[in-house]
Design an enzyme around this catalytic site. Structure first.
Site, PDB file in Angstrom:
ATOM      1  N   GLU A   1       0.824  -1.193   0.000  1.00 21.23           N
ATOM      2  CA  GLU A   1       0.000   0.000   0.000  1.00 21.23           C
ATOM      3  C   GLU A   1       0.866   1.255   0.000  1.00 21.23           C
ATOM      4  O   GLU A   1       1.951   1.281   0.567  1.00 21.23           O
ATOM      5  CB  GLU A   1      -0.942  -0.019   1.219  1.00 21.23           C
ATOM      6  CG  GLU A   1      -1.988  -1.120   1.051  1.00 21.23           C
ATOM      7  CD  GLU A   1      -2.910  -1.303   2.250  1.00 21.23           C
ATOM      8  OE1 GLU A   1      -4.068  -1.676   2.021  1.00 21.23           O
ATOM      9  OE2 GLU A   1      -2.491  -1.092   3.392  1.00 21.23           O
TER      10      GLU A   1
ATOM     11  N   CYS B   1       3.620   8.480   1.192  1.00 24.00           N
ATOM     12  CA  CYS B   1       4.166   7.500   2.134  1.00 24.00           C
ATOM     13  C   CYS B   1       4.341   6.196   1.373  1.00 24.00           C
ATOM     14  O   CYS B   1       3.355   5.608   0.912  1.00 24.00           O
ATOM     15  CB  CYS B   1       3.203   7.343   3.302  1.00 24.00           C
ATOM     16  SG  CYS B   1       3.718   6.099   4.494  1.00 24.00           S
TER      17      CYS B   1
ATOM     18  N   CYS C   1       6.853  -7.375   6.818  1.00 21.32           N
ATOM     19  CA  CYS C   1       8.012  -6.885   7.565  1.00 21.32           C
ATOM     20  C   CYS C   1       8.579  -8.051   8.371  1.00 21.32           C
ATOM     21  O   CYS C   1       7.826  -8.882   8.856  1.00 21.32           O
ATOM     22  CB  CYS C   1       7.572  -5.759   8.516  1.00 21.32           C
ATOM     23  SG  CYS C   1       8.950  -4.877   9.279  1.00 21.32           S
TER      24      CYS C   1
ATOM     25  N   CYS D   1       6.802  -5.397  15.617  1.00 17.17           N
ATOM     26  CA  CYS D   1       6.427  -4.396  16.615  1.00 17.17           C
ATOM     27  C   CYS D   1       4.976  -4.634  17.012  1.00 17.17           C
ATOM     28  O   CYS D   1       4.104  -4.788  16.153  1.00 17.17           O
ATOM     29  CB  CYS D   1       6.628  -2.988  16.053  1.00 17.17           C
ATOM     30  SG  CYS D   1       8.323  -2.738  15.480  1.00 17.17           S
TER      31      CYS D   1
ATOM     32  N   CYS E   1       1.897  -2.558  15.624  1.00 15.87           N
ATOM     33  CA  CYS E   1       1.866  -2.242  14.191  1.00 15.87           C
ATOM     34  C   CYS E   1       1.165  -3.354  13.412  1.00 15.87           C
ATOM     35  O   CYS E   1       1.507  -4.523  13.546  1.00 15.87           O
ATOM     36  CB  CYS E   1       3.295  -2.058  13.681  1.00 15.87           C
ATOM     37  SG  CYS E   1       3.412  -1.881  11.895  1.00 15.87           S
TER      38      CYS E   1
ATOM     39  N   GLY F   1       7.069  -2.148   5.865  1.00 18.55           N
ATOM     40  CA  GLY F   1       8.436  -2.657   5.808  1.00 18.55           C
ATOM     41  C   GLY F   1       9.466  -1.802   6.526  1.00 18.55           C
ATOM     42  O   GLY F   1       9.198  -0.653   6.872  1.00 18.55           O
ATOM     43  N   GLU F   2      10.622  -2.395   6.743  1.00 19.52           N
ATOM     44  CA  GLU F   2      11.748  -1.697   7.386  1.00 19.52           C
ATOM     45  C   GLU F   2      12.731  -1.313   6.277  1.00 19.52           C
ATOM     46  O   GLU F   2      13.438  -2.174   5.742  1.00 19.52           O
ATOM     47  CB  GLU F   2      12.390  -2.634   8.420  1.00 19.52           C
ATOM     48  CG  GLU F   2      13.728  -2.179   8.958  1.00 19.52           C
ATOM     49  CD  GLU F   2      13.770  -0.730   9.421  1.00 19.52           C
ATOM     50  OE1 GLU F   2      13.030  -0.364  10.338  1.00 19.52           O
ATOM     51  OE2 GLU F   2      14.558   0.049   8.838  1.00 19.52           O
TER      52      GLU F   2
ATOM     53  N   SER G   1      12.212   6.378   7.747  1.00 18.59           N
ATOM     54  CA  SER G   1      11.926   5.989   9.131  1.00 18.59           C
ATOM     55  C   SER G   1      12.424   4.575   9.387  1.00 18.59           C
ATOM     56  O   SER G   1      12.117   3.648   8.640  1.00 18.59           O
ATOM     57  CB  SER G   1      10.414   6.060   9.383  1.00 18.59           C
ATOM     58  OG  SER G   1      10.117   5.540  10.661  1.00 18.59           O
TER      59      SER G   1
ATOM     60  N   SER H   1      11.830   5.208  15.066  1.00 23.17           N
ATOM     61  CA  SER H   1      10.673   4.765  15.851  1.00 23.17           C
ATOM     62  C   SER H   1      11.146   4.457  17.263  1.00 23.17           C
ATOM     63  O   SER H   1      11.654   3.379  17.520  1.00 23.17           O
ATOM     64  CB  SER H   1      10.069   3.515  15.211  1.00 23.17           C
ATOM     65  OG  SER H   1       9.559   3.848  13.947  1.00 23.17           O
TER      66      SER H   1
ATOM     67  N   ASN I   1      -3.019   4.395  16.259  1.00 30.19           N
ATOM     68  CA  ASN I   1      -4.112   4.100  15.327  1.00 30.19           C
ATOM     69  C   ASN I   1      -4.522   2.647  15.487  1.00 30.19           C
ATOM     70  O   ASN I   1      -3.692   1.751  15.373  1.00 30.19           O
ATOM     71  CB  ASN I   1      -3.664   4.368  13.892  1.00 30.19           C
ATOM     72  CG  ASN I   1      -3.348   5.838  13.679  1.00 30.19           C
ATOM     73  OD1 ASN I   1      -4.158   6.712  13.998  1.00 30.19           O
ATOM     74  ND2 ASN I   1      -2.165   6.128  13.176  1.00 30.19           N
TER      75      ASN I   1
ATOM     76  N   CYS J   1      -0.922   5.761  10.006  1.00 33.68           N
ATOM     77  CA  CYS J   1       0.337   5.096  10.381  1.00 33.68           C
ATOM     78  C   CYS J   1       0.066   3.764  11.042  1.00 33.68           C
ATOM     79  O   CYS J   1      -0.707   3.672  11.981  1.00 33.68           O
ATOM     80  CB  CYS J   1       1.119   5.921  11.405  1.00 33.68           C
ATOM     81  SG  CYS J   1       1.426   7.574  10.924  1.00 33.68           S
TER      82      CYS J   1
END
Ligand code: SAH
Ligand code: SF4
Length: 346
Positions: A67, A80, A87, A91, A94, A147-148, A179, A201, A278, A321
């Protein structure tokens, strides 16, 4: 010279057909068409939020989906973008972290997200007439999607080079923010090989709590992370590091946390971006109250740091987010099955 010409057609005019590149010799265009294809990831669906945020579900090779989110704001528009399908990290707050890594995106698939958003926004200026960054619909890029990014360093770097190149998309490096959850060994390279702005983060002020929220902390703890950030070159007041901090009710949102945070980051030119949590289906946390967030922000502000509270955007279309997770991968598959399908070792 030819490369420059082709880049201008591709990245400044949005041309998708070699034959339309009229300043190249006819025979040369035919040769290009024989050997290369110009291809973008496919937009499967586009949703538009009440607040104007656009979310694209994008299909890449192998049928996988990521996305991409466009966020219009006063005087700028931020895209974004995603760097991985899923990922490897988990976390706990997330949504993407509940989806296992399927594969890394290629540089083409990463910059392709910029191209398809520009298509949708109808923003392809004449070559040589690039509008100033601040008047563009798509003026900023954040690597804050799925993703990282630092676990897909080379592709992210190559894509961002195209985004910054004067013959490419031609965005200032100061308008790109990467990020990371804290992949310490790759942080220095972000400055030297990409040169964009950095966001981290952070989310927790003790190793105990950060271990549970951002599990990569078990590998590189708060102290190690801060050391890498202190060494991040080109630090100046206009190029501060953004500390992202998700506000989770009764987990990391106390006054003590705020005081600890400012102690920890002492000496680092920084701004602290507070992100109200969120929610997503099955999420194990709640969002801190507005009063709590404001009190937290106030402590940080009084300690001398900017402490903006990030406004949730596109919540009604699950575009905010941490809410991203591709629909088709929603059903969890075994790691081995996913890896085999993606052609990578599990
Ligand atoms: N993988 C990278 C970039 C993607 S996430 C990283 O972790 O930094 C972009 C930001 O949104 C990160 O700070 C992330 O921690 C935060 N985030 C994730 N889930 C969230 C949620 N449910 N609510 C609010 N912020 C969230
Ligand atoms: Fe991955 Fe970032 Fe989500 Fe953590 S917050 S699971 S690193 S996408």
């Amino acid at each position: 010279m030819r490369t420059g010409q082709i880049w201008q057609w591709l990245y400044q005019k949005g041309v998708r057909d070699f034959d339309a590149m009229t300043n190249l010799a006819k025979g040369y265009r035919a040769e290009l068409a024989e050997r290369f294809v110009i291809e973008l990831p496919e937009v499967v669906t586009r949703q538009i939020s009440d607040d104007g945020t656009r979310k694209y579900l994008v299909r890449i090779a192998g049928g996988h989906e990521v996305e991409t989110v466009y966020i219009p704001e006063e005087g700028r528009g931020t895209l974004c973008i995603s760097s991985q399908v899923g990922c490897t990290l988990t976390c706990s707050f997330c949504h993407t972290g509940t989806q296992k890594l399927v594969r890394n995106l290629t540089a083409g698939e990463i910059i392709g997200q910029v191209m398809l958003a520009r298509d949708d926004l109808g923003e392809w200026p004449e070559p040589g007439h690039n509008p100033h960054d601040e008047t563009r619909l798509l003026s900023n890029i954040v690597l804050m999607g799925m993703g990282e990014p630092l676990y897909n360093f080379e592709s992210v770097r190559d894509a961002m080079k195209i985004a910054m190149d004067p013959e490419g998309i031609s965005l200032s490096r100061r308008r790109i923010t990467l990020s990371t959850s804290g992949v310490v060994p790759e942080i220095a390279r972000t400055a030297t090989e990409i040169g964009c702005l950095l966001a981290v983060s952070f989310h927790g002020t003790t190793d105990e709590i950060r271990d549970t929220l951002v599990p990569i902390n078990k590998k590189w703890n708060i102290e190690t992370l801060l050391e890498a950030l202190r060494a991040y070159p080109k630090l100046s007041n206009s190029e501060r590091i953004t500390f992202e901090y998700v506000m989770l009710k009764d987990v990391n949102d106390s006054d003590e946390d705020a005081h600890r945070l400012v102690q920890l980051i002492k000496g680092i030119p920084a701004k602290i971006n507070l992100i109200p949590f969120n929610e997503w289906p099955g999420a194990p946390y709640e969002r801190s109250s507005n009063n709590r967030i404001r009190a937290f922000a106030d402590i940080i502000y009084k300690a001398g740091y900017a402490s903006p509270i990030r406004k949730p955007r596109g919540e009604d279309i699950m575009a905010a987010c941490g809410q991203l997770k591709s629909a088709t991968e929603r059903v969890r598959k075994g790691r081995a099955a996913i890896a085999a399908e993606a052609g990578i070792a599990p």
